[in-house]
Design a protein around this motif. Structure first.
Motif, PDB file in Angstrom:
ATOM      1  N   GLY A   1      10.287 -11.625 -14.344  1.00 29.44           N
ATOM      2  CA  GLY A   1      11.656 -12.089 -14.171  1.00 29.44           C
ATOM      3  C   GLY A   1      12.619 -11.415 -15.115  1.00 29.44           C
ATOM      4  O   GLY A   1      13.760 -11.087 -14.746  1.00 29.44           O
ATOM      5  N   ALA A   2      12.194 -11.201 -16.367  1.00 24.42           N
ATOM      6  CA  ALA A   2      13.072 -10.560 -17.337  1.00 24.42           C
ATOM      7  C   ALA A   2      13.416  -9.131 -16.929  1.00 24.42           C
ATOM      8  O   ALA A   2      14.571  -8.692 -17.063  1.00 24.42           O
ATOM      9  CB  ALA A   2      12.405 -10.560 -18.716  1.00 24.42           C
ATOM     10  N   VAL A   3      12.437  -8.409 -16.406  1.00 27.55           N
ATOM     11  CA  VAL A   3      12.697  -7.037 -15.962  1.00 27.55           C
ATOM     12  C   VAL A   3      13.623  -7.040 -14.753  1.00 27.55           C
ATOM     13  O   VAL A   3      14.563  -6.236 -14.656  1.00 27.55           O
ATOM     14  CB  VAL A   3      11.368  -6.315 -15.642  1.00 27.55           C
ATOM     15  N   ARG A   4      13.382  -7.958 -13.822  1.00 34.21           N
ATOM     16  CA  ARG A   4      14.253  -8.020 -12.640  1.00 34.21           C
ATOM     17  C   ARG A   4      15.695  -8.335 -13.040  1.00 34.21           C
ATOM     18  O   ARG A   4      16.649  -7.761 -12.500  1.00 34.21           O
ATOM     19  CB  ARG A   4      13.717  -9.056 -11.650  1.00 34.21           C
ATOM     20  N   THR A   5      15.859  -9.235 -13.995  1.00 33.20           N
ATOM     21  CA  THR A   5      17.205  -9.557 -14.463  1.00 33.20           C
ATOM     22  C   THR A   5      17.868  -8.338 -15.094  1.00 33.20           C
ATOM     23  O   THR A   5      19.040  -8.044 -14.839  1.00 33.20           O
ATOM     24  CB  THR A   5      17.148 -10.716 -15.476  1.00 33.20           C
ATOM     25  N   ALA A   6      17.119  -7.609 -15.909  1.00 31.62           N
ATOM     26  CA  ALA A   6      17.667  -6.424 -16.562  1.00 31.62           C
ATOM     27  C   ALA A   6      18.056  -5.353 -15.544  1.00 31.62           C
ATOM     28  O   ALA A   6      19.034  -4.622 -15.740  1.00 31.62           O
ATOM     29  CB  ALA A   6      16.650  -5.861 -17.555  1.00 31.62           C
ATOM     30  N   LEU A   7      17.305  -5.269 -14.467  1.00 30.49           N
ATOM     31  CA  LEU A   7      17.597  -4.285 -13.422  1.00 30.49           C
ATOM     32  C   LEU A   7      18.678  -4.770 -12.458  1.00 30.49           C
ATOM     33  O   LEU A   7      19.228  -3.970 -11.688  1.00 30.49           O
ATOM     34  CB  LEU A   7      16.327  -3.969 -12.625  1.00 30.49           C
ATOM     35  N   GLY A   8      18.957  -6.056 -12.482  1.00 30.27           N
ATOM     36  CA  GLY A   8      19.901  -6.603 -11.514  1.00 30.27           C
ATOM     37  C   GLY A   8      19.347  -6.610 -10.107  1.00 30.27           C
ATOM     38  O   GLY A   8      20.102  -6.505  -9.136  1.00 30.27           O
ATOM     39  N   ALA A   9      18.033  -6.738  -9.972  1.00 29.88           N
ATOM     40  CA  ALA A   9      17.374  -6.699  -8.662  1.00 29.88           C
ATOM     41  C   ALA A   9      16.410  -7.871  -8.558  1.00 29.88           C
ATOM     42  O   ALA A   9      15.397  -7.906  -9.259  1.00 29.88           O
ATOM     43  CB  ALA A   9      16.623  -5.386  -8.471  1.00 29.88           C
ATOM     44  N   GLY A  10      16.716  -8.841  -7.696  1.00 31.82           N
ATOM     45  CA  GLY A  10      15.843  -9.984  -7.495  1.00 31.82           C
ATOM     46  C   GLY A  10      14.789  -9.705  -6.444  1.00 31.82           C
ATOM     47  O   GLY A  10      14.805  -8.674  -5.773  1.00 31.82           O
ATOM     48  N   LYS A  11      13.862 -10.655  -6.310  1.00 32.32           N
ATOM     49  CA  LYS A  11      12.768 -10.472  -5.347  1.00 32.32           C
ATOM     50  C   LYS A  11      13.273 -10.264  -3.926  1.00 32.32           C
ATOM     51  O   LYS A  11      12.707  -9.490  -3.151  1.00 32.32           O
ATOM     52  CB  LYS A  11      11.830 -11.675  -5.403  1.00 32.32           C
ATOM     53  N   THR A  12      14.350 -10.944  -3.542  1.00 31.66           N
ATOM     54  CA  THR A  12      14.841 -10.836  -2.170  1.00 31.66           C
ATOM     55  C   THR A  12      15.489  -9.490  -1.887  1.00 31.66           C
ATOM     56  O   THR A  12      15.698  -9.133  -0.715  1.00 31.66           O
ATOM     57  CB  THR A  12      15.853 -11.956  -1.864  1.00 31.66           C
ATOM     58  N   ASP A  13      15.815  -8.715  -2.928  1.00 36.58           N
ATOM     59  CA  ASP A  13      16.427  -7.406  -2.701  1.00 36.58           C
ATOM     60  C   ASP A  13      15.475  -6.462  -1.971  1.00 36.58           C
ATOM     61  O   ASP A  13      15.920  -5.500  -1.341  1.00 36.58           O
ATOM     62  CB  ASP A  13      16.864  -6.784  -4.029  1.00 36.58           C
ATOM     63  N   ALA A  14      14.167  -6.727  -2.070  1.00 35.43           N
ATOM     64  CA  ALA A  14      13.211  -5.894  -1.337  1.00 35.43           C
ATOM     65  C   ALA A  14      13.391  -6.026   0.175  1.00 35.43           C
ATOM     66  O   ALA A  14      13.015  -5.119   0.921  1.00 35.43           O
ATOM     67  CB  ALA A  14      11.788  -6.282  -1.730  1.00 35.43           C
ATOM     68  N   ASP A  15      14.005  -7.120   0.616  1.00 37.00           N
ATOM     69  CA  ASP A  15      14.167  -7.341   2.055  1.00 37.00           C
ATOM     70  C   ASP A  15      15.124  -6.343   2.700  1.00 37.00           C
ATOM     71  O   ASP A  15      15.104  -6.168   3.923  1.00 37.00           O
ATOM     72  CB  ASP A  15      14.662  -8.765   2.323  1.00 37.00           C
ATOM     73  N   ARG A  16      15.985  -5.713   1.916  1.00 36.70           N
ATOM     74  CA  ARG A  16      16.950  -4.765   2.488  1.00 36.70           C
ATOM     75  C   ARG A  16      16.433  -3.328   2.429  1.00 36.70           C
ATOM     76  O   ARG A  16      17.201  -2.382   2.636  1.00 36.70           O
ATOM     77  CB  ARG A  16      18.286  -4.870   1.751  1.00 36.70           C
ATOM     78  N   PHE A  17      15.141  -3.169   2.135  1.00 39.39           N
ATOM     79  CA  PHE A  17      14.578  -1.837   1.931  1.00 39.39           C
ATOM     80  C   PHE A  17      14.876  -0.901   3.101  1.00 39.39           C
ATOM     81  O   PHE A  17      15.318   0.234   2.906  1.00 39.39           O
ATOM     82  CB  PHE A  17      13.069  -1.954   1.695  1.00 39.39           C
ATOM     83  N   GLY A  18      14.652  -1.357   4.320  1.00 48.30           N
ATOM     84  CA  GLY A  18      14.880  -0.498   5.473  1.00 48.30           C
ATOM     85  C   GLY A  18      16.320  -0.022   5.556  1.00 48.30           C
ATOM     86  O   GLY A  18      16.597   1.166   5.797  1.00 48.30           O
ATOM     87  N   ASP A  19      17.268  -0.932   5.368  1.00 49.66           N
ATOM     88  CA  ASP A  19      18.677  -0.556   5.400  1.00 49.66           C
ATOM     89  C   ASP A  19      19.014   0.420   4.281  1.00 49.66           C
ATOM     90  O   ASP A  19      19.804   1.353   4.475  1.00 49.66           O
ATOM     91  CB  ASP A  19      19.562  -1.806   5.297  1.00 49.66           C
ATOM     92  N   ASP A  20      18.436   0.204   3.115  1.00 50.67           N
ATOM     93  CA  ASP A  20      18.706   1.107   1.987  1.00 50.67           C
ATOM     94  C   ASP A  20      18.166   2.514   2.261  1.00 50.67           C
ATOM     95  O   ASP A  20      18.808   3.512   1.916  1.00 50.67           O
ATOM     96  CB  ASP A  20      18.079   0.556   0.709  1.00 50.67           C
TER      97      ASP A  20
END
Length: 323
Positions: free
Chosen positions: A116-135
């Motif tokens: 969680g600490a790394v995700r917070t530092a990156l500004g990327a939560g677990k749900t951000d993986a859901d947009r992978f195809g669009d990205d």
């Protein structure tokens, strides 16, 4: 059965007592060794906030590898796209492709930070993986010039060959985009073969990949005896086991310094070692042939790291002799 081409994924592992800067320099030097041995590709990975891995900036490290080598393909396995804006990643790969034309591979994954600490530092939560195809589609659009902001030097360039790391829906996305598929057995061959079959059946040809291309990634250790080869796998497997228990992947220990595991540690250690291939040249040749037959691999991506770099290079040298 002859083996398919062999490639290498190096995570810039840190050895116990070593600083990350030395690990990065070791990775660049190892790339030169791998090139001399005739491997097809040398890829680096992305990990953040990990004491035992120095590879946090894969495109920067790939640029250093490209500058130190001349023929081997260079790339990433992969850039974790949820951690970045597609424009920035397109610019980075456009820069790599401009500096090293015809040698760059673009491997992309959908993982986010391990804690969680790394995700917070990156500004990327677990749900951000859901947009992978669009990205991924947005990233490719910057090479085509399809956006109002021109992602120079990517705009107008042919994008580097695209490889999608298959986690979650990755296999389906790779087929839809006409990309190569990178996948690891992880002990579940039935699921792997189902994903590979679906990828091949639904693959849409692209300029980069007119035919499906499956890269199977696994750890392989080769030594004078089966016991010696297993010892090569132990440092990284122990670090992985510790990461599952306390969220920290530590620097690699010498095999003799790996503690005797307790019950919980033993379970995670066994999980880490499951499916990894080790033994003498004849042992490994047989097991790799079986892996290729079961998975239909067009290429093998070898990920093995260990504490002693001389032993590591010896293993990769022995393995290259089987190809």
């Amino acid at each position: 059965m002859p083996l398919p081409p062999l490639s290498v994924l190096d995570r810039a592992s840190v050895r116990h007592g070593q600083d990350p800067a030395a690990a990065l320099r070791d990775t660049v030097g190892f790339a030169r060794d791998v090139e001399r041995l005739g491997y097809r590709r040398f890829w680096v990975a992305e990990h953040h906030g990990v004491p035992g891995i120095a590879g946090a900036a894969p495109t920067v490290l790939a640029a250093a590898v490209g500058a130190a080598t001349s023929t081997i393909r260079i790339g990433t396995g992969g850039v974790m796209l949820p951690n970045h804006r597609p424009l920035v990643v397109a610019e980075q790969f456009g820069t790599l492709a401009s500096l090293h034309p015809g040698r760059v591979d673009m491997g992309l994954g959908r993982s986010v930070g391990f804690t969680g600490a790394v995700r917070t530092a990156l500004g990327a939560g677990k749900t951000d993986a859901d947009r992978f195809g669009d990205d991924v589609r947005e990233l490719l659009g910057h090479f085509d010039g399809d956006h109002r902001v021109r992602g120079l030097p990517a705009a107008g360039l042919e994008p580097p060959p695209l490889f999608v790391l298959a986690t979650g829906a990755g296999a389906g996305l790779a087929a839809e985009l006409g990309a190569a598929l990178v996948i690891a057995p992880l002990g579940d061959f039935d699921r792997l073969t189902d994903r590979v079959r679906h990828y091949r059946e639904t693959f849409r040809p692209s300029v980069q990949w007119p035919e499906p291309h499956v890269v199977v990634s696994t750890a392989v250790a080769v030594a004078g005896s089966r016991a010696q080869a297993r010892e090569l796998l132990l440092p990284e497997a122990w670090a992985m086991a510790r990461s599952r228990l306390d969220g920290v992947f530590p620097p690699l220990l010498p095999p003799d310094d790996v503690p005797t595991p307790g019950e919980r540690e033993r379970r995670h250690l066994d999980d880490a070692l499951r499916g990894q291939i080790h033994g003498t040249e004849s042992d490994v040749a047989r097991e790799l042939a079986e892996l290729v037959e079961r998975t239909g691999a067009d290429e093998l991506l070898i990920t093995m790291s260990t504490h002693d770099r001389a032993d590591m290079l010896d293993s990769y040298t022995r393995l290259a002799g089987l190809a």
